[in-house]
Design a protein around this motif. Structure first.
Motif, PDB file in Angstrom:
ATOM      1  N   ALA A   1      -0.410  20.125  -5.492  1.00 41.07           N
ATOM      2  CA  ALA A   1       0.119  18.584  -5.327  1.00 41.07           C
ATOM      3  C   ALA A   1       1.372  18.591  -4.693  1.00 41.07           C
ATOM      4  O   ALA A   1       1.356  17.474  -3.903  1.00 41.07           O
ATOM      5  N   ILE A   2       2.441  18.935  -5.036  1.00 45.88           N
ATOM      6  CA  ILE A   2       3.740  18.848  -4.281  1.00 45.88           C
ATOM      7  C   ILE A   2       3.739  19.308  -3.087  1.00 45.88           C
ATOM      8  O   ILE A   2       4.077  18.448  -2.026  1.00 45.88           O
ATOM      9  N   ALA A   3       3.003  20.442  -2.559  1.00 48.80           N
ATOM     10  CA  ALA A   3       2.893  20.683  -1.194  1.00 48.80           C
ATOM     11  C   ALA A   3       2.087  19.799  -0.432  1.00 48.80           C
ATOM     12  O   ALA A   3       2.605  19.287   0.729  1.00 48.80           O
ATOM     13  N   LEU A   4       0.875  19.162  -0.999  1.00 50.26           N
ATOM     14  CA  LEU A   4       0.270  18.151   0.014  1.00 50.26           C
ATOM     15  C   LEU A   4       1.164  16.961  -0.149  1.00 50.26           C
ATOM     16  O   LEU A   4       1.057  16.365   0.584  1.00 50.26           O
TER      17      LEU A   4
ATOM     18  N   MET B   1       0.890  -1.174  -0.072  1.00 54.27           N
ATOM     19  CA  MET B   1       0.013   0.050  -0.145  1.00 54.27           C
ATOM     20  C   MET B   1       0.760   1.202  -0.046  1.00 54.27           C
ATOM     21  O   MET B   1       1.761   1.275   0.823  1.00 54.27           O
ATOM     22  N   ALA B   2       0.573   2.134  -0.864  1.00 52.93           N
ATOM     23  CA  ALA B   2       1.323   3.243  -1.027  1.00 52.93           C
ATOM     24  C   ALA B   2       0.284   4.617  -0.830  1.00 52.93           C
ATOM     25  O   ALA B   2      -0.894   4.379  -1.322  1.00 52.93           O
ATOM     26  N   ARG B   3       0.680   5.609  -0.676  1.00 54.17           N
ATOM     27  CA  ARG B   3      -0.028   6.875  -0.388  1.00 54.17           C
ATOM     28  C   ARG B   3       0.409   7.839  -1.281  1.00 54.17           C
ATOM     29  O   ARG B   3       1.827   8.087  -1.759  1.00 54.17           O
ATOM     30  N   ILE B   4      -0.361   8.227  -2.415  1.00 52.46           N
ATOM     31  CA  ILE B   4      -0.047   8.565  -3.676  1.00 52.46           C
ATOM     32  C   ILE B   4      -0.899   9.920  -3.690  1.00 52.46           C
ATOM     33  O   ILE B   4      -1.976   9.938  -3.534  1.00 52.46           O
ATOM     34  N   VAL B   5      -0.081  11.009  -4.221  1.00 46.73           N
ATOM     35  CA  VAL B   5      -0.622  12.225  -4.538  1.00 46.73           C
ATOM     36  C   VAL B   5      -0.746  12.481  -6.178  1.00 46.73           C
ATOM     37  O   VAL B   5       0.307  12.259  -6.707  1.00 46.73           O
ATOM     38  N   GLN B   6      -1.794  12.662  -6.610  1.00 49.56           N
ATOM     39  CA  GLN B   6      -2.029  12.711  -8.350  1.00 49.56           C
ATOM     40  C   GLN B   6      -2.556  14.196  -8.370  1.00 49.56           C
ATOM     41  O   GLN B   6      -3.647  14.440  -7.963  1.00 49.56           O
ATOM     42  N   LYS B   7      -1.875  14.822  -9.631  1.00 45.19           N
ATOM     43  CA  LYS B   7      -2.465  16.056 -10.136  1.00 45.19           C
ATOM     44  C   LYS B   7      -2.971  15.761 -11.451  1.00 45.19           C
ATOM     45  O   LYS B   7      -2.136  15.548 -12.253  1.00 45.19           O
ATOM     46  N   TYR B   8      -4.260  16.173 -11.761  1.00 49.86           N
ATOM     47  CA  TYR B   8      -4.843  16.273 -13.188  1.00 49.86           C
ATOM     48  C   TYR B   8      -4.953  17.756 -13.553  1.00 49.86           C
ATOM     49  O   TYR B   8      -5.711  18.433 -12.920  1.00 49.86           O
TER      50      TYR B   8
ATOM     51  N   ALA C   1       4.172  16.918   0.037  1.00 47.77           N
ATOM     52  CA  ALA C   1       5.113  16.928   1.326  1.00 47.77           C
ATOM     53  C   ALA C   1       4.478  16.885   2.592  1.00 47.77           C
ATOM     54  O   ALA C   1       5.004  16.288   3.456  1.00 47.77           O
ATOM     55  N   ALA C   2       3.303  17.688   2.805  1.00 50.73           N
ATOM     56  CA  ALA C   2       2.619  17.669   4.080  1.00 50.73           C
ATOM     57  C   ALA C   2       2.138  16.241   4.476  1.00 50.73           C
ATOM     58  O   ALA C   2       2.006  15.899   5.646  1.00 50.73           O
ATOM     59  N   LEU C   3       1.742  15.475   3.673  1.00 45.01           N
ATOM     60  CA  LEU C   3       1.127  14.283   3.705  1.00 45.01           C
ATOM     61  C   LEU C   3       2.209  13.150   3.717  1.00 45.01           C
ATOM     62  O   LEU C   3       1.720  12.092   3.854  1.00 45.01           O
ATOM     63  N   LYS C   4       3.382  13.478   3.498  1.00 42.16           N
ATOM     64  CA  LYS C   4       4.470  12.551   3.219  1.00 42.16           C
ATOM     65  C   LYS C   4       4.110  11.299   2.202  1.00 42.16           C
ATOM     66  O   LYS C   4       4.227  10.006   2.800  1.00 42.16           O
ATOM     67  N   ALA C   5       3.908  11.821   1.429  1.00 40.54           N
ATOM     68  CA  ALA C   5       3.282  10.776   0.300  1.00 40.54           C
ATOM     69  C   ALA C   5       4.524  10.049  -0.043  1.00 40.54           C
ATOM     70  O   ALA C   5       5.807  10.402  -0.196  1.00 40.54           O
ATOM     71  N   ASP C   6       3.942   8.777  -0.655  1.00 42.67           N
ATOM     72  CA  ASP C   6       5.207   7.931  -1.295  1.00 42.67           C
ATOM     73  C   ASP C   6       5.467   8.284  -2.829  1.00 42.67           C
ATOM     74  O   ASP C   6       6.489   7.956  -3.067  1.00 42.67           O
ATOM     75  N   LYS C   7       4.446   8.838  -3.434  1.00 44.04           N
ATOM     76  CA  LYS C   7       4.649   9.155  -4.504  1.00 44.04           C
ATOM     77  C   LYS C   7       3.893  10.430  -5.113  1.00 44.04           C
ATOM     78  O   LYS C   7       2.698  10.623  -4.422  1.00 44.04           O
ATOM     79  N   CYS C   8       4.340  11.199  -5.862  1.00 44.09           N
ATOM     80  CA  CYS C   8       3.375  12.325  -6.551  1.00 44.09           C
ATOM     81  C   CYS C   8       3.535  12.265  -7.851  1.00 44.09           C
ATOM     82  O   CYS C   8       4.278  12.225  -8.390  1.00 44.09           O
TER      83      CYS C   8
END
Lengths: 405, 405
Positions: free
Chosen positions: A157-160, A1-8, A162-169
């Motif tokens: 997206a990039i700030a989130l 399981m990864a935490r992923i931030v995606q921006k569309y 960082a704030a959410l310590k995402a595994d991927k952006c």
């Protein structure tokens, strides 16, 4: 399981059909057990329509009201994207910038993010929801809606991440990734698998339209590794990160062309301390961004100052400088708009000699005249005639054998 | 100097040209030294476009996301209206529902206003600004955006007029005021100078489309006197208030036709305690609003129950009632959709006899059959065949000599 931030971006969510496609893509990644935070832009065209209405009503609309107005574009998209996810059977909840706790300073239309209170998003992620966040917008301490300026959704997206310590952006856009040159101009341009923040920054500031410098700077500062890729296919994109392993021979990584610059020549001014400072202070006060400054001094103590400004600011630059001229010797200002800036970029450049020579020779062989040169540790830029821009890009691309990358 | 709340509906702010016209009107009133709070709706058509996109993505969109979505319509208009005022040289500031301190309960898509914190608006009025507020929307205690349901912008205006102790409240719409009948149907229909809350309520619930009952009830409760008038001309409108001075002979004040009703007949049910209660409990649980209930009991202890429901709920009413039939004697449900409700309304009615007789005679003279009758203190309603609705309105209007008002 990864935490992923995606921006569309706007074209990826341009109409309901595309929003549905994006929802299906998100659902599939969700079903693999990942936590997802989705940042969306306004549908393509919406922001321009809103600006047109604003300009029709007021020649110079208030920036506070522009933010009230433009933030509706993303708010529409978050709600529609959440509904599209519900429609394909995924639990989702939408957040405006304010609801997402994105606090900014008070500068309307180009606010800077100060802090993010990620607790509500964390709670919804824990509850198994896909969280949809409006890009480009935030709120200041007084409860006023702010927007982040050009490229603001990438920044969200990039700030989130960082704030959410995402595994991927992942930054989804309408291009496949970062190329060695614009593929519409240079046919054998190659997609880069990886690129460093520094190189990406130089490409961004050299007219490559993939991303704004600001978001890349933010990612570099917080060490957010991100991937630029397309929402219209499943091809891997380009990963942007701190350090990348170069093969020995790879020196130049890309060629960028910027045709949205104008050259300003301030001629016949006194070569004495303070002349240049007066010129650039006046331009800075008018918020005009200056690049590629070159000064020539003749034998008689008379100097010429040449530099480039964004094409949209060229008339403003002329107006701004005219009152300054008397103070620096009564010189003249000339604007040349028929120019383009060609840049070659590569971290390898700083430990390899001969890059400049190779570029200048290639341009000379193609009879392309160089009007200005400026260099940094990882970039060489030249100003040339606008009509030769595409040819120069192809010639440079070939000279550095980028098609073999 | 007066403090005035004005509300402009969707057609009044339908495009930039109309928004500019509205701004000029506001500016002129401002320049007379008045304090102005302006409530605006979404541009005409915008809400329907948003709903269409939502439905395309999700058959049954979440109400929380619908509120996130629909609230953008008014947010666009407030910013554009503020800009239009700046464009004509008036100081103005826009407020979303949340910024205006309009706190509601948590019921999405039909929230009720709980409190209004009018301090920020008071401060901006004191500073000489025209305050533009988004109609139809609020915020709940959890920071969620809510919307107020149909007629919500009128409600926003009337609630703000109460909270701000405004001297005047003006509801601008696309009609001139309240007429004795629909002028498109009855050519000599007359505009009423004044009407009481009660009469306005009966007209509202009788198909007159000027305003929703809710806003009129709110105005009555808080004693907010308001005027319904057109933004397309400068004619005086109709003032709605508690008590109005009638001339002796004026009994009936208006005729309204509602073609959006269906008649439901539940026949052959046992005439015993609880039968009717079971029917109406089931309908209430399904949120179906029932009107004009009539029960006939035959000699054999078998009863027929007849009533009207909104046309859009007729299929739902049938489905809701079928499982109930067994419990009340195994009767049948029939739906008649080809009906219309004609109402004559007037406070004077309660102290004058003969109103019903005059109405029934007039309809009989025109060979219009009456299927159902229901009366209140200030209203008589009849159900007739839908094809006769317009003719019935003209006949009733003439019978009460409303053209002479």
């Amino acid at each position: 399981m990864a935490r992923i931030v995606q921006k569309y971006g706007g074209t990826s969510v341009g109409d309901v059909e595309r929003i549905r496609k994006v929802a299906e893509r998100i659902k599939a990644i969700r079903d693999e057990g990942n936590e997802l935070v989705i940042v969306v832009s306004a549908r393509a065209g919406v922001t321009n329509e809103l600006i047109a209405r604003a300009k029709a009503l007021c020649a110079n609309p208030s920036e506070r009201e522009m933010d009230q107005l433009l933030s509706v574009g993303e708010q529409e998209t978050i709600a529609l994207t959440a509904m599209a996810l519900h429609g394909v059977g995924a639990d989702a909840v939408s957040y405006t910038g304010a609801q997402a706790g994105i606090f900014t300073d008070k500068v309307h239309t180009k606010a800077k993010i100060k802090t993010i209170n990620a607790k509500p998003i964390e709670a919804d992620l824990k509850a198994g929801k896909v969280v949809i966040v409006a890009g480009f917008q935030g709120i200041n301490e007084e409860g006023q809606i702010t927007t982040l300026g050009r490229g603001g959704s990438d920044l969200t997206a990039i700030a989130l991440a960082a704030a959410l310590k995402a595994d991927k952006c992942e930054i989804y856009t309408d291009v496949d990734g970062v190329y060695t040159a614009d593929p519409r101009v240079v046919k054998d341009a190659k997609k880069l698998q990886e690129i460093s923040y520094d190189e990406m920054l130089e490409l961004a500031s050299s007219g490559s339209k993939v991303m704004q410098s600001r978001s890349v700077e933010f990612a570099a500062k917080y060490g957010v590794v991100f991937e630029v890729r397309s929402s219209f296919n499943y091809n891997p994109g380009t990963i942007v990160k701190q350090e990348i392993a170069y093969m020995e021979k790879v020196v130049v990584r890309g060629v960028a062309v910027d045709k949205d610059q104008a050259k300003v020549i301030v001629s016949n001014i006194l070569d004495k301390p303070g002349s240049a400072a007066k010129v650039f202070r006046a331009l800075a006060d008018a918020s005009i961004i200056v690049d590629m400054i070159v000064q020539n001094v003749g034998r008689n103590g008379i100097a010429n100052l040449t530099f480039t400004v964004p094409l949209t600011d060229s008339a403003k630059a002329q107006k701004t400088l005219e009152p300054v001229l008397d103070a620096i010797g009564g010189g003249q200002v000339a604007i040349h708009e028929n120019i383009a800036k060609l840049s070659v970029v590569g971290v390898g450049m700083k430990t390899h000699s001969g890059v400049a020579a190779t570029l200048f020779q290639a341009l000379a062989d193609a009879s392309i005249n160089i009007e200005l040169i400026s260099t940094s540790e990882i970039k060489i830029s030249v100003v040339i005639d606008k009509s030769k821009a595409e040819e120069a890009a192809r010639v440079a691309h070939a000279a550095f054998e980028l098609e073999k990358l």
